[in-house]
Design a protein around this motif. Structure first.
Motif, mmCIF file in Angstrom:
data_model
loop_
_atom_site.group_PDB
_atom_site.id
_atom_site.type_symbol
_atom_site.label_atom_id
_atom_site.label_comp_id
_atom_site.label_asym_id
_atom_site.label_seq_id
_atom_site.Cartn_x
_atom_site.Cartn_y
_atom_site.Cartn_z
ATOM 1 N N VAL A 11 -22.514 -50.400 20.778
ATOM 2 C CA VAL A 11 -21.969 -49.697 19.612
ATOM 3 C C VAL A 11 -22.884 -49.976 18.421
ATOM 4 O O VAL A 11 -22.937 -51.092 17.914
ATOM 5 N N GLY A 12 -23.627 -48.969 18.003
ATOM 6 C CA GLY A 12 -24.556 -49.131 16.884
ATOM 7 C C GLY A 12 -25.980 -49.270 17.371
ATOM 8 O O GLY A 12 -26.307 -50.189 18.123
ATOM 9 N N GLY A 13 -26.799 -48.328 16.959
ATOM 10 C CA GLY A 13 -28.217 -48.357 17.341
ATOM 11 C C GLY A 13 -29.096 -48.705 16.157
ATOM 12 O O GLY A 13 -30.035 -47.996 15.822
ATOM 13 N N GLY A 14 -28.750 -49.815 15.489
ATOM 14 C CA GLY A 14 -29.633 -50.354 14.458
ATOM 15 C C GLY A 14 -30.533 -51.395 15.111
ATOM 16 O O GLY A 14 -30.880 -51.279 16.291
ATOM 17 N N LEU A 15 -30.869 -52.431 14.361
ATOM 18 C CA LEU A 15 -31.812 -53.416 14.903
ATOM 19 C C LEU A 15 -31.255 -54.090 16.159
ATOM 20 O O LEU A 15 -31.939 -54.153 17.188
ATOM 21 N N ALA A 16 -30.028 -54.588 16.092
ATOM 22 C CA ALA A 16 -29.488 -55.311 17.241
ATOM 23 C C ALA A 16 -29.322 -54.383 18.441
ATOM 24 O O ALA A 16 -29.741 -54.714 19.563
ATOM 25 N N ASP A 45 -36.416 -47.224 6.589
ATOM 26 C CA ASP A 45 -35.369 -47.560 5.617
ATOM 27 C C ASP A 45 -35.345 -49.014 5.192
ATOM 28 O O ASP A 45 -34.571 -49.389 4.330
ATOM 29 N N CYS A 49 -39.175 -58.769 7.126
ATOM 30 C CA CYS A 49 -40.112 -59.876 6.953
ATOM 31 C C CYS A 49 -39.530 -61.137 7.558
ATOM 32 O O CYS A 49 -38.304 -61.310 7.587
ATOM 33 N N HIS A 116 -23.012 -39.771 16.398
ATOM 34 C CA HIS A 116 -21.608 -40.062 16.717
ATOM 35 C C HIS A 116 -21.243 -41.479 16.300
ATOM 36 O O HIS A 116 -22.075 -42.389 16.341
ATOM 37 N N VAL A 118 -18.397 -44.656 16.579
ATOM 38 C CA VAL A 118 -17.299 -45.242 17.358
ATOM 39 C C VAL A 118 -16.123 -45.527 16.429
ATOM 40 O O VAL A 118 -16.284 -46.109 15.358
ATOM 41 N N THR A 145 -22.144 -53.824 17.555
ATOM 42 C CA THR A 145 -23.097 -54.248 16.510
ATOM 43 C C THR A 145 -22.819 -53.542 15.180
ATOM 44 O O THR A 145 -23.710 -53.453 14.340
ATOM 45 N N ARG A 146 -21.589 -53.029 15.019
ATOM 46 C CA ARG A 146 -21.300 -52.358 13.751
ATOM 47 C C ARG A 146 -21.418 -53.350 12.590
ATOM 48 O O ARG A 146 -21.019 -54.504 12.724
ATOM 49 N N PRO A 147 -21.944 -52.885 11.463
ATOM 50 C CA PRO A 147 -22.108 -53.803 10.328
ATOM 51 C C PRO A 147 -20.772 -54.145 9.693
ATOM 52 O O PRO A 147 -19.782 -53.433 9.901
ATOM 53 N N ILE A 285 -31.824 -61.948 15.477
ATOM 54 C CA ILE A 285 -31.328 -60.825 16.273
ATOM 55 C C ILE A 285 -32.240 -60.611 17.485
ATOM 56 O O ILE A 285 -31.765 -60.313 18.589
HETATM 57 C C1 LIG Z 1 -32.960 -52.956 3.233
HETATM 58 C C2 LIG Z 1 -32.855 -54.185 4.107
HETATM 59 C C3 LIG Z 1 -33.926 -55.062 4.181
HETATM 60 C C4 LIG Z 1 -33.834 -56.192 5.008
HETATM 61 N N1 LIG Z 1 -34.899 -57.044 5.065
HETATM 62 C C5 LIG Z 1 -34.843 -58.087 5.923
HETATM 63 C C6 LIG Z 1 -35.987 -58.938 6.067
HETATM 64 O O1 LIG Z 1 -37.014 -58.774 5.402
HETATM 65 N N2 LIG Z 1 -35.929 -59.949 6.972
HETATM 66 C C7 LIG Z 1 -34.803 -60.184 7.724
HETATM 67 O O2 LIG Z 1 -34.819 -61.108 8.538
HETATM 68 N N3 LIG Z 1 -33.703 -59.423 7.574
HETATM 69 C C8 LIG Z 1 -33.696 -58.382 6.705
HETATM 70 N N4 LIG Z 1 -32.586 -57.586 6.579
HETATM 71 C C9 LIG Z 1 -31.354 -58.012 7.259
HETATM 72 C C10 LIG Z 1 -31.237 -57.591 8.727
HETATM 73 O O3 LIG Z 1 -32.370 -57.953 9.465
HETATM 74 C C11 LIG Z 1 -31.048 -56.088 8.864
HETATM 75 O O4 LIG Z 1 -29.930 -55.686 8.131
HETATM 76 C C12 LIG Z 1 -30.866 -55.613 10.309
HETATM 77 O O5 LIG Z 1 -30.989 -54.219 10.311
HETATM 78 C C13 LIG Z 1 -29.529 -56.046 10.891
HETATM 79 O O6 LIG Z 1 -29.390 -55.499 12.174
HETATM 80 P P1 LIG Z 1 -27.974 -55.025 12.724
HETATM 81 O O7 LIG Z 1 -28.213 -54.381 14.024
HETATM 82 O O8 LIG Z 1 -26.992 -56.128 12.583
HETATM 83 O O9 LIG Z 1 -27.505 -53.930 11.647
HETATM 84 P P2 LIG Z 1 -28.103 -52.486 11.456
HETATM 85 O O10 LIG Z 1 -29.560 -52.469 11.722
HETATM 86 O O11 LIG Z 1 -27.626 -52.036 10.123
HETATM 87 O O12 LIG Z 1 -27.409 -51.642 12.614
HETATM 88 C C14 LIG Z 1 -26.037 -51.385 12.641
HETATM 89 C C15 LIG Z 1 -25.896 -49.978 13.203
HETATM 90 O O13 LIG Z 1 -24.532 -49.661 13.408
HETATM 91 C C16 LIG Z 1 -24.393 -48.291 13.139
HETATM 92 N N5 LIG Z 1 -22.982 -48.009 12.903
HETATM 93 C C17 LIG Z 1 -22.261 -48.134 11.772
HETATM 94 N N6 LIG Z 1 -20.997 -47.746 11.972
HETATM 95 C C18 LIG Z 1 -20.908 -47.361 13.265
HETATM 96 C C19 LIG Z 1 -19.859 -46.848 14.061
HETATM 97 N N7 LIG Z 1 -18.628 -46.676 13.594
HETATM 98 N N8 LIG Z 1 -20.137 -46.545 15.348
HETATM 99 C C20 LIG Z 1 -21.363 -46.736 15.873
HETATM 100 N N9 LIG Z 1 -22.397 -47.222 15.149
HETATM 101 C C21 LIG Z 1 -22.166 -47.532 13.870
HETATM 102 C C22 LIG Z 1 -25.267 -48.065 11.917
HETATM 103 O O14 LIG Z 1 -25.595 -46.687 11.758
HETATM 104 C C23 LIG Z 1 -26.460 -48.907 12.263
HETATM 105 O O15 LIG Z 1 -27.491 -48.198 12.906
HETATM 106 C C24 LIG Z 1 -32.645 -56.451 5.756
HETATM 107 C C25 LIG Z 1 -31.579 -55.553 5.644
HETATM 108 C C26 LIG Z 1 -31.677 -54.437 4.851
HETATM 109 C C27 LIG Z 1 -30.494 -53.501 4.779
#
Ligand SMILES: Cc1cc2nc3c(=O)[nH]c(=O)nc-3n(C[C@H](O)[C@H](O)[C@H](O)COP(=O)(O)OP(=O)(O)OC[C@H]3O[C@@H](n4cnc5c(N)ncnc54)[C@H](O)[C@@H]3O)c2cc1C
Length: 388
Positions: A11-16, A45, A49, A116, A118, A145-147, A285
């Motif tokens: 759930v969620g295609g961000g970094l994790a 986006d 670092c 889409h 979740v 992995t939702r934020p 992550i």
């Molecule tokens: C602008 C920015 C700069 C950063 N810089 C650094 C850095 O320099 N070094 C560092 O170590 N960390 C940094 N971070 C912190 C961290 O590394 C990032 O936020 C990282 O993207 C976290 O990964 P994640 O998968 O937890 O969240 P995200 O990458 O945000 O992924 C979460 C995903 O869940 C999806 N989502 C949301 N709601 C739903 C739903 N209902 N159903 C399905 N999917 C959903 C989102 O669209 C998103 O793609 C930074 C964060 C940001 C925002």
């Protein structure tokens, strides 16, 4: 398991989510995977670092690396640190996304469903049911992995907010060999403020105004901070290539340990992946994605983001409490750390690789009174839990 549509829903295609899915693709995971992500397009986006050993895969893949970084109350003064064998690496998010998406596209059993969201994850016995705007699927496991919501971020000890612009200023620019990790440090009514500059080349930089605050700030506060920084440096008319901003939780309470279902685990920021004391999460992550993919490859269930080591969690919490209570002294705390710590100790601490002797040096570098006050109001607690 019979009666499931897929083995794993991410759930969620961000970094994790992308990091896990791309590893599963790379190791030819023989289960079926559905990755659900609201966005349609991936853009550049964010800047990722991290402090990392020079030979690490992330240092090798980095868009830019630096050997020196500066911590200062003023931009043109202060302390420059470096650490033999370590670097500060910058990865362009567009490059990280593109590499992961390319890997996933090669894996026929991994489907990325874009556009889409979740809505709910319901534990079954066994398995899990995941409902999204595309319909409902049953799976053996879900990795969520939702934020965290804005309301949950508001429960963190501090919020780290920033507004940044990647820009091409006219005329001469910065020394592109030195990262301004924390400069222009000061405090005002909103809390602690500093400038962060990644000199991507002599002509181009990412400049960010950053705050640690106990309240959620309006983005206009950060934009005004950034305008002031650029004005002071003569960069106000610079060509802006892209912008990034965020409010990240520092010291996010992650709930109690009750696990709703063995079939669902949480990862990423919402599971406490950001280091409380720094807000860094990229390397953590990646380490989680490695472990989770290995577990799945063995046929085991996926694992969630791990608990914080107890001592580190306690130290970070104490540090954050002091920063929250004494923003006006925060520049002096960071300056004291930069002055007292060898670059290698600083880099190891930032990279979650501090040795016990490093931790002792960090404690010794800081003035005792505010920390003793914070300690009197805290005690070691079970480390961050990862629950549904
Ligand atoms: C602008 C920015 C700069 C950063 N810089 C650094 C850095 O320099 N070094 C560092 O170590 N960390 C940094 N971070 C912190 C961290 O590394 C990032 O936020 C990282 O993207 C976290 O990964 P994640 O998968 O937890 O969240 P995200 O990458 O945000 O992924 C979460 C995903 O869940 C999806 N989502 C949301 N709601 C739903 C739903 N209902 N159903 C399905 N999917 C959903 C989102 O669209 C998103 O793609 C930074 C964060 C940001 C925002």
């Amino acid at each position: 398991m019979n009666g499931v549509d897929v083995d794993l829903v991410i759930v969620g295609g961000g970094l994790a989510g992308l990091s896990l899915a791309s590893r599963l693709a790379a190791q030819n995971f023989d289960g079926s995977v559905l990755l659900v992500e609201p966005r349609l397009e991936y853009t550049d986006d964010r800047s990722w670092c991290l402090f990392t050993p020079e030979q690490s895969p992330w240092a090798v893949a980095a868009t830019r690396r630096w050997q020196r970084w500066r911590i200062a109350a003023r931009a043109d003064a202060g302390l420059e640190l470096s650490a033999a064998g370590w670097c500060y690496a910058y990865l362009r998010s567009s490059a990280v996304y593109a590499a992961a998406l390319a890997k996933i596209a090669e894996a026929p059993r991994i489907q990325l469903l874009r556009g889409h969201r979740v809505d709910s994850i319901r534990a079954l016995d066994p398995g899990v049911e995941v409902s999204s705007s595309a319909g409902t699927v049953r799976a053996r496991w879900a990795v969520d992995t939702r934020p965290p919501s804005i309301q949950r971020i508001a429960q963190a000890t501090l919020r780290q907010s920033f507004a940044g612009r990647e820009m091409v200023p006219s005329g001469s620019f910065v020394d592109d060999g030195v990262v301004e990790l924390m400069t222009d440090m000061h405090a005002d009514a909103h809390g602690f403020v500093f400038t962060y500059v990644l000199p991507l080349s002599p002509e181009r930089a990412m400049v960010e105004a950053t705050r640690f605050s106990t309240t959620t700030l309006d983005p206009s506060v950060l934009e005004a901070d950034l305008d002031a920084v650029l004005e002071a440096r003569g960069w106000a008319s610079a060509q802006v290539l892209r912008r990034e901003s965020a409010t990240l939780p520092m010291g996010l309470p992650v709930g109690d340990r009750v696990k709703a279902s063995p079939a669902v685990v949480r990862a990423g920021i919402g599971a406490g992946a950001l280091r409380a004391a720094s807000g860094y999460g990229f390397a953590r992550i990646q380490a989680w994605a490695d472990r989770c993919a290995q577990a799945l490859a063995r046929g085991a269930a996926p694992c969630g983001h791990p608990r914080e080591p107890r001592l580190q969690a306690w130290m970070d919490t104490t540090f954050l409490r002091v920063l929250a209570a004494e923003p006006e002294r925060t520049p002096a705390f960071f300056t004291a750390l930069a002055r007292a710590l060898p670059g290698t100790v600083f880099a190891r601490f930032m990279a979650d690789a501090a040795r016990p002797t490093d931790l002792a040096r960090i404690v010794a570098a800081l003035p005792p009174a505010p920390f003793l006050r914070a300690l009197m109001h805290s005690r070691p607690r079970p480390s961050a839990a990862v629950t549904m």
